[in-house]
Design a protein around this motif. Sequence first.
Motif, PDB file in Angstrom:
ATOM      1  N   ASN A  55      16.761 -32.704 -10.667  1.00  0.00           N
ATOM      2  CA  ASN A  55      15.314 -32.631 -10.901  1.00  0.00           C
ATOM      3  C   ASN A  55      14.816 -33.818 -11.728  1.00  0.00           C
ATOM      4  O   ASN A  55      13.964 -33.673 -12.605  1.00  0.00           O
ATOM      5  CB  ASN A  55      14.940 -31.308 -11.575  1.00  0.00           C
ATOM      6  CG  ASN A  55      15.318 -30.104 -10.726  1.00  0.00           C
ATOM      7  OD1 ASN A  55      15.337 -30.183  -9.498  1.00  0.00           O
ATOM      8  ND2 ASN A  55      15.633 -28.992 -11.371  1.00  0.00           N
ATOM      9  N   GLY A  56      15.390 -34.987 -11.429  1.00  0.00           N
ATOM     10  CA  GLY A  56      14.957 -36.218 -12.080  1.00  0.00           C
ATOM     11  C   GLY A  56      15.615 -36.507 -13.415  1.00  0.00           C
ATOM     12  O   GLY A  56      15.433 -37.602 -13.967  1.00  0.00           O
ATOM     13  N   GLN A  57      16.378 -35.576 -13.945  1.00  0.00           N
ATOM     14  CA  GLN A  57      17.053 -35.765 -15.240  1.00  0.00           C
ATOM     15  C   GLN A  57      18.472 -36.268 -15.013  1.00  0.00           C
ATOM     16  O   GLN A  57      19.247 -35.645 -14.287  1.00  0.00           O
ATOM     17  CB  GLN A  57      17.086 -34.455 -16.015  1.00  0.00           C
ATOM     18  CG  GLN A  57      17.784 -34.565 -17.376  1.00  0.00           C
ATOM     19  CD  GLN A  57      17.861 -33.236 -18.110  1.00  0.00           C
ATOM     20  OE1 GLN A  57      17.375 -32.219 -17.616  1.00  0.00           O
ATOM     21  NE2 GLN A  57      18.462 -33.236 -19.285  1.00  0.00           N
ATOM     22  N   THR A  58      18.824 -37.372 -15.647  1.00  0.00           N
ATOM     23  CA  THR A  58      20.171 -37.915 -15.510  1.00  0.00           C
ATOM     24  C   THR A  58      21.176 -37.001 -16.192  1.00  0.00           C
ATOM     25  O   THR A  58      21.069 -36.701 -17.380  1.00  0.00           O
ATOM     26  CB  THR A  58      20.259 -39.322 -16.120  1.00  0.00           C
ATOM     27  OG1 THR A  58      19.387 -40.200 -15.398  1.00  0.00           O
ATOM     28  CG2 THR A  58      21.688 -39.869 -16.031  1.00  0.00           C
ATOM     29  N   MET A  59      22.157 -36.565 -15.407  1.00  0.00           N
ATOM     30  CA  MET A  59      23.203 -35.682 -15.922  1.00  0.00           C
ATOM     31  C   MET A  59      24.546 -36.394 -16.011  1.00  0.00           C
ATOM     32  O   MET A  59      25.334 -36.140 -16.923  1.00  0.00           O
ATOM     33  CB  MET A  59      23.339 -34.440 -15.025  1.00  0.00           C
ATOM     34  CG  MET A  59      22.039 -33.686 -14.782  1.00  0.00           C
ATOM     35  SD  MET A  59      21.200 -33.158 -16.290  1.00  0.00           S
ATOM     36  CE  MET A  59      22.370 -31.987 -16.952  1.00  0.00           C
ATOM     37  N   GLN A  60      24.829 -37.255 -15.051  1.00  0.00           N
ATOM     38  CA  GLN A  60      26.066 -38.035 -15.065  1.00  0.00           C
ATOM     39  C   GLN A  60      25.714 -39.517 -15.010  1.00  0.00           C
ATOM     40  O   GLN A  60      24.856 -39.936 -14.219  1.00  0.00           O
ATOM     41  CB  GLN A  60      26.956 -37.672 -13.873  1.00  0.00           C
ATOM     42  CG  GLN A  60      27.529 -36.265 -13.943  1.00  0.00           C
ATOM     43  CD  GLN A  60      28.503 -35.983 -12.815  1.00  0.00           C
ATOM     44  OE1 GLN A  60      28.098 -35.626 -11.719  1.00  0.00           O
ATOM     45  NE2 GLN A  60      29.798 -36.150 -13.084  1.00  0.00           N
ATOM     46  N   GLY A  78      29.525 -34.914 -17.550  1.00  0.00           N
ATOM     47  CA  GLY A  78      28.125 -34.596 -17.336  1.00  0.00           C
ATOM     48  C   GLY A  78      27.892 -33.492 -16.334  1.00  0.00           C
ATOM     49  O   GLY A  78      26.748 -33.229 -15.950  1.00  0.00           O
ATOM     50  N   VAL A  79      28.967 -32.827 -15.895  1.00  0.00           N
ATOM     51  CA  VAL A  79      28.807 -31.735 -14.944  1.00  0.00           C
ATOM     52  C   VAL A  79      28.134 -30.550 -15.641  1.00  0.00           C
ATOM     53  O   VAL A  79      28.093 -30.460 -16.873  1.00  0.00           O
ATOM     54  CB  VAL A  79      30.157 -31.308 -14.335  1.00  0.00           C
ATOM     55  CG1 VAL A  79      30.791 -32.478 -13.595  1.00  0.00           C
ATOM     56  CG2 VAL A  79      31.100 -30.749 -15.389  1.00  0.00           C
ATOM     57  N   GLY A  80      27.603 -29.622 -14.822  1.00  0.00           N
ATOM     58  CA  GLY A  80      26.874 -28.499 -15.385  1.00  0.00           C
ATOM     59  C   GLY A  80      27.715 -27.624 -16.288  1.00  0.00           C
ATOM     60  O   GLY A  80      27.235 -27.116 -17.313  1.00  0.00           O
ATOM     61  N   MET A  81      28.985 -27.441 -15.921  1.00  0.00           N
ATOM     62  CA  MET A  81      29.894 -26.622 -16.709  1.00  0.00           C
ATOM     63  C   MET A  81      30.059 -27.165 -18.128  1.00  0.00           C
ATOM     64  O   MET A  81      30.316 -26.410 -19.071  1.00  0.00           O
ATOM     65  CB  MET A  81      31.249 -26.554 -16.003  1.00  0.00           C
ATOM     66  CG  MET A  81      32.300 -25.724 -16.680  1.00  0.00           C
ATOM     67  SD  MET A  81      33.820 -25.592 -15.689  1.00  0.00           S
ATOM     68  CE  MET A  81      34.331 -27.328 -15.603  1.00  0.00           C
ATOM     69  N   VAL A  96      18.980 -32.595  -6.177  1.00  0.00           N
ATOM     70  CA  VAL A  96      20.067 -33.402  -6.734  1.00  0.00           C
ATOM     71  C   VAL A  96      20.031 -34.778  -6.071  1.00  0.00           C
ATOM     72  O   VAL A  96      19.988 -34.880  -4.843  1.00  0.00           O
ATOM     73  CB  VAL A  96      21.437 -32.746  -6.491  1.00  0.00           C
ATOM     74  CG1 VAL A  96      22.543 -33.544  -7.176  1.00  0.00           C
ATOM     75  CG2 VAL A  96      21.447 -31.300  -6.979  1.00  0.00           C
ATOM     76  N   GLU A  97      20.042 -35.817  -6.892  1.00  0.00           N
ATOM     77  CA  GLU A  97      20.146 -37.194  -6.403  1.00  0.00           C
ATOM     78  C   GLU A  97      21.373 -37.828  -7.046  1.00  0.00           C
ATOM     79  O   GLU A  97      21.616 -37.611  -8.242  1.00  0.00           O
ATOM     80  CB  GLU A  97      18.901 -37.990  -6.761  1.00  0.00           C
ATOM     81  CG  GLU A  97      17.616 -37.445  -6.155  1.00  0.00           C
ATOM     82  CD  GLU A  97      16.384 -38.106  -6.748  1.00  0.00           C
ATOM     83  OE1 GLU A  97      15.922 -39.114  -6.179  1.00  0.00           O
ATOM     84  OE2 GLU A  97      15.900 -37.604  -7.785  1.00  0.00           O
ATOM     85  N   LEU A  98      22.129 -38.592  -6.279  1.00  0.00           N
ATOM     86  CA  LEU A  98      23.333 -39.214  -6.821  1.00  0.00           C
ATOM     87  C   LEU A  98      23.638 -40.488  -6.060  1.00  0.00           C
ATOM     88  O   LEU A  98      23.207 -40.665  -4.912  1.00  0.00           O
ATOM     89  CB  LEU A  98      24.525 -38.260  -6.719  1.00  0.00           C
ATOM     90  CG  LEU A  98      24.915 -37.751  -5.331  1.00  0.00           C
ATOM     91  CD1 LEU A  98      26.429 -37.552  -5.235  1.00  0.00           C
ATOM     92  CD2 LEU A  98      24.223 -36.420  -5.020  1.00  0.00           C
ATOM     93  N   GLY A  99      24.384 -41.385  -6.705  1.00  0.00           N
ATOM     94  CA  GLY A  99      24.731 -42.623  -6.033  1.00  0.00           C
ATOM     95  C   GLY A  99      25.825 -43.375  -6.760  1.00  0.00           C
ATOM     96  O   GLY A  99      26.139 -43.095  -7.921  1.00  0.00           O
ATOM     97  N   ILE A 100      26.392 -44.326  -6.035  1.00  0.00           N
ATOM     98  CA  ILE A 100      27.388 -45.245  -6.585  1.00  0.00           C
ATOM     99  C   ILE A 100      26.940 -46.649  -6.202  1.00  0.00           C
ATOM    100  O   ILE A 100      26.523 -46.890  -5.061  1.00  0.00           O
ATOM    101  CB  ILE A 100      28.794 -44.947  -6.017  1.00  0.00           C
ATOM    102  CG1 ILE A 100      29.214 -43.511  -6.367  1.00  0.00           C
ATOM    103  CG2 ILE A 100      29.814 -45.947  -6.559  1.00  0.00           C
ATOM    104  CD1 ILE A 100      30.558 -43.109  -5.782  1.00  0.00           C
ATOM    105  N   TRP A 145      27.577 -29.617  -9.894  1.00  0.00           N
ATOM    106  CA  TRP A 145      27.497 -30.932  -9.259  1.00  0.00           C
ATOM    107  C   TRP A 145      28.629 -31.837  -9.730  1.00  0.00           C
ATOM    108  O   TRP A 145      29.126 -31.712 -10.841  1.00  0.00           O
ATOM    109  CB  TRP A 145      26.150 -31.577  -9.602  1.00  0.00           C
ATOM    110  CG  TRP A 145      25.890 -31.684 -11.082  1.00  0.00           C
ATOM    111  CD1 TRP A 145      26.354 -32.650 -11.938  1.00  0.00           C
ATOM    112  CD2 TRP A 145      25.131 -30.785 -11.891  1.00  0.00           C
ATOM    113  NE1 TRP A 145      25.926 -32.414 -13.227  1.00  0.00           N
ATOM    114  CE2 TRP A 145      25.168 -31.279 -13.220  1.00  0.00           C
ATOM    115  CE3 TRP A 145      24.405 -29.616 -11.637  1.00  0.00           C
ATOM    116  CZ2 TRP A 145      24.513 -30.643 -14.275  1.00  0.00           C
ATOM    117  CZ3 TRP A 145      23.756 -28.988 -12.691  1.00  0.00           C
ATOM    118  CH2 TRP A 145      23.815 -29.495 -13.997  1.00  0.00           C
ATOM    119  N   GLU A 146      29.036 -32.798  -8.889  1.00  0.00           N
ATOM    120  CA  GLU A 146      30.046 -33.791  -9.259  1.00  0.00           C
ATOM    121  C   GLU A 146      29.884 -35.009  -8.351  1.00  0.00           C
ATOM    122  O   GLU A 146      30.200 -34.928  -7.162  1.00  0.00           O
ATOM    123  CB  GLU A 146      31.479 -33.250  -9.091  1.00  0.00           C
ATOM    124  CG  GLU A 146      31.846 -32.093  -9.983  1.00  0.00           C
ATOM    125  CD  GLU A 146      33.324 -31.717  -9.870  1.00  0.00           C
ATOM    126  OE1 GLU A 146      34.147 -32.605  -9.568  1.00  0.00           O
ATOM    127  OE2 GLU A 146      33.645 -30.543 -10.072  1.00  0.00           O
TER     128      GLU A 146
END
Length: 281
Positions: free
Chosen positions: A204-209, A246-249, A263-267, A123-124
């Motif tokens: 899945n609801g966990q903040t990654m970025q 915060g990307v998966g890699m 996946v949920e994302l926003g700016i 994800w990015e």
Amino acid sequence: MKLVRYGAPGAEKPGLIDADGNVRDLSGKIDDVAGAAIAPESLIALSSLDAAALPLVEGNPRLGPCVAGTGKFICIGLNYADHAEESGLAVPPEPVIFMKATSAICGPNDNLVIPRGSEKTDWEVELGVVIGKTAKYVSEEEALDYVAGYCTVHDVSERAFQIEHQGQWTKGKSADTFGPTGPWLVTKDEVADPQNLPMWLKVNGQTMQDGTTGTMVYGVAHLVSYLSRFMSLQPGDIISTGTPPGVGMGQKPPRYLKPGDVVELGIEGLGVQKQTCVADR
């Protein structure tokens, strides 16, 4: 002004979001959110419309990609110093440019299809810049005059295809559904500073970025000017400007998307996307 495209894939109609968050039909005013319709003079005319007088779109229609007729989907790699660090790579002395196939573009809430053979779909969250008029050899000072507006972009990446196979990054970036854009094209007059936009992504609801465009190495004006040295930028072209850490890699251990993940994302100010991951059949 927030412009949208709504309806079934391939049959989207143009619209705008009114003050109450409703979709209003623009098909009586423009053919699509594309080409001449996103030129500066057209956007001025559209902004003068009484949104409440436009036909109300009932229900909760599917939102398509926020701009049509995209000829080039240009991406900037390693454009956040902290993301370069998590990738184990140096900050580039000039912008890293690669292309994403326009066939990857899809709606902001369409399913994210994990391609056959994928082991490392990542994800990015990225700021998308939509060009509104032809730009060629433009200065950094005038570069934003060529921007129609901004949108949220999900630059989905298959890291094994991108890095472990031979060749360029393009094949790891271009699978169908790897370029959700929208929900809206937000005209530049509503974005006071494109270098001051918080951005986030959850799996899945966990903040990654959890980052901000303020940590870009090369800002929007610089990128538009820089790119215009090497190619003309046309109305509807999208520049995806890079991702914060915060990307998966970069997780320890690395973490990648699988069917069933959400996946949920926003700016800030540019809207939110939500995709469910499914396997390609």
